[in-house]
Design a protein around this motif. Structure first.
Motif, PDB file in Angstrom:
ATOM      1  N   ALA A  61     -81.376 111.227 -49.964  1.00 21.31           N
ATOM      2  CA  ALA A  61     -81.373 111.508 -48.522  1.00 21.31           C
ATOM      3  C   ALA A  61     -82.727 111.979 -48.010  1.00 21.31           C
ATOM      4  N   HIS A  62     -83.746 111.850 -48.829  1.00 22.48           N
ATOM      5  CA  HIS A  62     -85.089 112.212 -48.359  1.00 22.48           C
ATOM      6  C   HIS A  62     -86.110 111.430 -49.184  1.00 22.48           C
ATOM      7  N   CYS A  63     -86.600 110.354 -48.598  1.00 23.45           N
ATOM      8  CA  CYS A  63     -87.629 109.568 -49.275  1.00 23.45           C
ATOM      9  C   CYS A  63     -88.453 108.865 -48.193  1.00 23.45           C
ATOM     10  N   HIS A  64     -89.653 108.481 -48.554  1.00 20.99           N
ATOM     11  CA  HIS A  64     -90.557 107.840 -47.588  1.00 20.99           C
ATOM     12  C   HIS A  64     -90.903 106.444 -48.100  1.00 20.99           C
ATOM     13  N   LEU A  65     -90.530 105.429 -47.348  1.00 25.31           N
ATOM     14  CA  LEU A  65     -90.791 104.045 -47.741  1.00 25.31           C
ATOM     15  C   LEU A  65     -91.468 103.333 -46.577  1.00 25.31           C
ATOM     16  N   PHE A 154     -82.251 114.154 -37.753  1.00 26.30           N
ATOM     17  CA  PHE A 154     -83.636 114.072 -37.274  1.00 26.30           C
ATOM     18  C   PHE A 154     -84.435 115.203 -37.863  1.00 26.30           C
ATOM     19  N   LYS A 155     -85.643 114.839 -38.348  1.00 32.89           N
ATOM     20  CA  LYS A 155     -86.501 115.852 -38.966  1.00 32.89           C
ATOM     21  C   LYS A 155     -87.456 116.415 -37.922  1.00 32.89           C
ATOM     22  N   LEU A 156     -87.619 117.727 -37.962  1.00 34.71           N
ATOM     23  CA  LEU A 156     -88.534 118.431 -37.067  1.00 34.71           C
ATOM     24  C   LEU A 156     -89.561 119.149 -37.935  1.00 34.71           C
ATOM     25  N   TYR A 157     -90.828 119.014 -37.609  1.00 30.65           N
ATOM     26  CA  TYR A 157     -91.893 119.646 -38.386  1.00 30.65           C
ATOM     27  C   TYR A 157     -92.392 120.897 -37.679  1.00 30.65           C
ATOM     28  N   MET A 158     -92.616 121.939 -38.483  1.00 27.81           N
ATOM     29  CA  MET A 158     -93.266 123.142 -37.945  1.00 27.81           C
ATOM     30  C   MET A 158     -94.757 123.118 -38.256  1.00 27.81           C
ATOM     31  N   THR A 159     -95.209 122.131 -39.023  1.00 27.11           N
ATOM     32  CA  THR A 159     -96.628 122.042 -39.355  1.00 27.11           C
ATOM     33  C   THR A 159     -97.082 120.582 -39.272  1.00 27.11           C
ATOM     34  N   TYR A 160     -98.382 120.369 -39.444  1.00 30.83           N
ATOM     35  CA  TYR A 160     -99.099 119.086 -39.295  1.00 30.83           C
ATOM     36  C   TYR A 160     -99.335 118.818 -37.798  1.00 30.83           C
ATOM     37  N   ASP A 161    -100.626 118.753 -37.414  1.00 36.06           N
ATOM     38  CA  ASP A 161    -100.960 118.624 -35.994  1.00 36.06           C
ATOM     39  C   ASP A 161    -100.303 117.403 -35.346  1.00 36.06           C
ATOM     40  N   ILE A 186     -85.320 120.571 -41.035  1.00 33.17           N
ATOM     41  CA  ILE A 186     -86.553 121.260 -40.623  1.00 33.17           C
ATOM     42  C   ILE A 186     -87.516 121.418 -41.794  1.00 33.17           C
ATOM     43  N   HIS A 187     -88.768 120.987 -41.562  1.00 34.56           N
ATOM     44  CA  HIS A 187     -89.866 121.265 -42.492  1.00 34.56           C
ATOM     45  C   HIS A 187     -90.429 122.607 -42.064  1.00 34.56           C
ATOM     46  N   ALA A 188     -90.154 123.627 -42.890  1.00 32.23           N
ATOM     47  CA  ALA A 188     -90.442 125.006 -42.490  1.00 32.23           C
ATOM     48  C   ALA A 188     -91.688 125.537 -43.201  1.00 32.23           C
ATOM     49  N   VAL A 242     -85.360 121.399 -45.372  1.00 34.36           N
ATOM     50  CA  VAL A 242     -85.691 120.402 -46.409  1.00 34.36           C
ATOM     51  C   VAL A 242     -86.697 120.967 -47.408  1.00 34.36           C
ATOM     52  N   HIS A 243     -86.783 120.286 -48.528  1.00 30.44           N
ATOM     53  CA  HIS A 243     -87.720 120.553 -49.645  1.00 30.44           C
ATOM     54  C   HIS A 243     -88.066 122.038 -49.828  1.00 30.44           C
ATOM     55  N   ILE A 244     -87.041 122.828 -50.119  1.00 31.75           N
ATOM     56  CA  ILE A 244     -87.272 124.265 -50.364  1.00 31.75           C
ATOM     57  C   ILE A 244     -87.885 124.434 -51.755  1.00 31.75           C
ATOM     58  N   CYS A 292     -98.216 118.266 -53.222  1.00 34.09           N
ATOM     59  CA  CYS A 292     -97.129 117.964 -52.296  1.00 34.09           C
ATOM     60  C   CYS A 292     -96.901 119.216 -51.447  1.00 34.09           C
ATOM     61  N   SER A 293     -96.176 119.051 -50.371  1.00 29.93           N
ATOM     62  CA  SER A 293     -95.922 120.198 -49.484  1.00 29.93           C
ATOM     63  C   SER A 293     -94.457 120.358 -49.215  1.00 29.93           C
ATOM     64  N   PRO A 294     -93.959 121.595 -49.387  1.00 35.77           N
ATOM     65  CA  PRO A 294     -94.636 122.755 -49.952  1.00 35.77           C
ATOM     66  C   PRO A 294     -95.068 122.465 -51.390  1.00 35.77           C
ATOM     67  N   SER A 319     -85.322 113.343 -53.563  1.00 38.07           N
ATOM     68  CA  SER A 319     -86.596 113.148 -54.285  1.00 38.07           C
ATOM     69  C   SER A 319     -87.809 113.550 -53.458  1.00 38.07           C
ATOM     70  N   ASP A 320     -87.740 113.418 -52.128  1.00 38.43           N
ATOM     71  CA  ASP A 320     -88.930 113.451 -51.265  1.00 38.43           C
ATOM     72  C   ASP A 320     -89.987 112.474 -51.798  1.00 38.43           C
ATOM     73  N   HIS A 321     -89.497 111.332 -52.270  1.00 37.80           N
ATOM     74  CA  HIS A 321     -90.390 110.274 -52.804  1.00 37.80           C
ATOM     75  C   HIS A 321     -91.470 109.939 -51.775  1.00 37.80           C
ATOM     76  N   SER A 322     -92.711 110.206 -52.141  1.00 32.54           N
ATOM     77  CA  SER A 322     -93.863 109.917 -51.268  1.00 32.54           C
ATOM     78  C   SER A 322     -94.863 109.175 -52.138  1.00 32.54           C
ATOM     79  N   PRO A 323     -94.789 107.856 -52.120  1.00 35.92           N
ATOM     80  CA  PRO A 323     -95.476 107.051 -53.129  1.00 35.92           C
ATOM     81  C   PRO A 323     -96.933 106.737 -52.794  1.00 35.92           C
ATOM     82  N   PRO A 345    -103.355 113.159 -49.462  1.00 33.13           N
ATOM     83  CA  PRO A 345    -102.028 112.991 -48.862  1.00 33.13           C
ATOM     84  C   PRO A 345    -100.974 113.774 -49.635  1.00 33.13           C
ATOM     85  N   ASN A 346    -100.092 114.395 -48.904  1.00 34.81           N
ATOM     86  CA  ASN A 346     -99.097 115.289 -49.506  1.00 34.81           C
ATOM     87  C   ASN A 346     -97.872 114.511 -49.978  1.00 34.81           C
ATOM     88  N   GLY A 347     -97.527 114.688 -51.229  1.00 28.51           N
ATOM     89  CA  GLY A 347     -96.279 114.084 -51.707  1.00 28.51           C
ATOM     90  C   GLY A 347     -96.468 113.398 -53.040  1.00 28.51           C
TER      91      GLY A 347
END
Ligand code: DUC
Ligand code: ZN
Ligand code: ZN
Length: 482
Positions: A61-65, A154-161, A186-188, A242-244, A292-294, A319-323, A345-347
């Motif tokens: 439920a969390h991967c980047h493709l 829906f993901k909401l970010y508290m960081t990254y400009d 939420i990316h906290a 997410v990703h604690i 990766c972040s965190p 996984s937060d797969h960020s390839p 790049p983070n991930g």
């Protein structure tokens, strides 16, 4: 059943769900489970499972493709290679992210993402949204319509400009979630703290990958988690963090739960198996592979994350797969080997190793039960993101997404994997289990040696609303300001 007999029968399986384990046969017709019991009639095809464990296909439920990145950086996996890799590791549904561009509609991101996935995905897929520009039109019209249309998270970010929302913007989105349903992820992390620390570190020449972790200490995540929880309490709506990664954020979530707040949480393999030491030393650049972040933390945090997986604190394991490739200008080291951590790049990759790592280090090492493994990797992701009971369980009427497990010890190497990334951070680890077979809606897509699926075999899944049981019984309270 509309036709005679089963298309496929799995014989003599140890069937594990989030609630039970039982020894039985499983009958499949038209890609769905139609019967579970002993001594089922013969099927057109049969697989003798011979007492092996069978679990529901995993939901990552969390991967980047194929998510667009700022040039020159590019994700190595598209929907074909990423979902092929998922299938070979026991995952039959993925939920990557369609990211809104500032100034554009959310629908434009969805249209673009359907183009990228359609005809290429090898397992079933849905999209989370990333909201970067919650304009009055997005809030009043687009988001409610999209939740209704099956994009219910829906993901909401508290960081990254380029991505972050202010607290007021987050409140606006949470308010929509309260009225229309949907799950806010939420990316906290505290953005200003990270920026301030990064400037300080750079000013004194401390730019090696290991300083990435120094620029994002645990308190940055703790503060973000605390604030996100407070915002959700104000609106009185569930959130999923997410990703604690760290013990300090874990403590915030425990406190929120103790107060009866509906705060759900996700963690990932990197926070169980890596530490900040994997980012290297003051002058080594090898650690870029684990940025990766965190960031990964310390042994104590690993223990607290394991504890949260075992005792129910965590809802989902993703996984937060960020390839990103290690080699080449478009991967982990844009501008060369000595890249400053700010530009890495983070991930990290992990879509294929997620399930086997948790099975090996969690179930077989005695840290979590088999049923909890199923809950974390399939059932709760299905509930959290509106796919249950079609996905995430073994039940009459559910899709026949199945993993047959084989217990065997081997040393992991990147050559074993089916992603398009040139490394895995887990190379050299001893694994004790791997899928002997993965089935997507009754079709074998991994036979233990080869990927046997095909691009386009994966279907898009419009989703319903979350159906998680509240983690704690909280009396309905109506905020004074409503
Ligand atoms: N957040 C993610 O969810 N993935 C990769 C990097 C990040 O910050
Ligand atoms: Zn994130
Ligand atoms: Zn992510």
């Amino acid at each position: 059943m509309t036709k005679q007999g089963f298309d496929l029968v799995l014989r003599d399986a140890v069937l594990a769900t989030a609630g039970d384990t039982c020894r039985a046969d499983l009958g499949i017709v038209d890609g769905r489970i139609v019967q579970i019991g002993r001594g089922l009639a013969p099927g057109m095809c049969e697989i003798d499972v011979a007492g092996r464990v069978v679990t529901p296909g995993g939901i990552d439920a969390h991967c980047h493709l194929d998510q667009p990145m700022a040039p020159p950086v590019k994700l190595a996996d598209d929907f074909f290679t990423g979902t092929r890799s998922a299938a070979c590791g026991g995952t039959t549904t993925v939920i990557p992210f369609a990211a809104q561009r500032k100034g554009a509609t959310v629908q434009a991101a969805i249209d673009d993402y359907h183009q990228r996935a359609g005809g290429r995905a090898c397992v079933d897929y849905a999209f989370h949204l990333i909201l970067t520009d919650p304009t009055p039109t997005v809030l009043a019209e687009e988001l409610p319509r999209l939740i209704e249309a099956g994009y219910s998270s829906f993901k909401l970010y508290m960081t990254y400009d380029a991505l972050k929302l202010s607290d007021a913007q987050i409140l606006d989105v949470l308010d929509v979630a309260r009225v229309h349903g949907g799950m806010a992820m939420i990316h906290a992390e505290n953005s200003d703290c990270i920026a301030w620390l990064t400037r300080r570190l750079e000013a004194s020449g401390r730019t090696a990958p290991r300083f990435h972790a120094v620029s994002r200490p645990m308190l940055v995540e703790r503060e973000g988690a605390h604030r996100a929880i407070a915002l959700s309490e104000l609106i009185d709506v569930p959130i999923l963090l997410v990703h604690i990664s760290g013990g300090e954020a874990v403590a915030q979530i425990r406190e929120a739960r103790a107060k009866g707040l509906n705060v759900y949480a996700e963690t990932c393999p990197q926070y169980l198996l890596l530490t900040a030491a994997d980012l290297g030393t003051d002058d080594s650049y090898f650690g870029a592979r684990c940025v990766c972040s965190p960031p990964p933390r310390d042994k104590s945090s690993q223990e607290q994350i394991w504890q949260g997986l075992a005792d129910g604190l965590f809802t989902v394991f993703s996984s937060d797969h960020s390839p990103f490739n290690l080699t080449g200008e478009d991967g982990k080291m844009p501008g060369g080997q000595q890249v400053a951590f700010r530009h890495i790049p983070n991930g990290i990759p992990g879509i294929e190793t997620r399930m086997p790592l948790l099975y090996s280090e969690g179930v077989l090492a005695g840290r979590i039960s088999l049923n909890r493994f199923v809950e974390l990797t399939a059932t709760q992701p299905a509930r959290a993101y509106g796919l249950y009971p079609r996905k995430g369980t073994l039940a009459i009427g559910s899709d026949a997404d199945l993993v047959i497990w084989e217990e065997r010890e081997f040393t992991l190497a990147n050559e074993h994997l089916h992603h398009a990334v040139d490394y895995t951070p887990y190379a050299g680890m001893t694994l004790r289990a791997w899928p002997a077979m993965t089935l997507l809606r009754g079709q074998v897509v991994w036979d233990g040696k080869r990927f046997t699926g095909a691009p386009g075999q994966g279907k898009f899944l419009p989703r319903g609303l979350p159906s998680l049981a509240p983690p704690s019984a909280r009396k309905g309270t109506r905020p004074d300001w409503r």
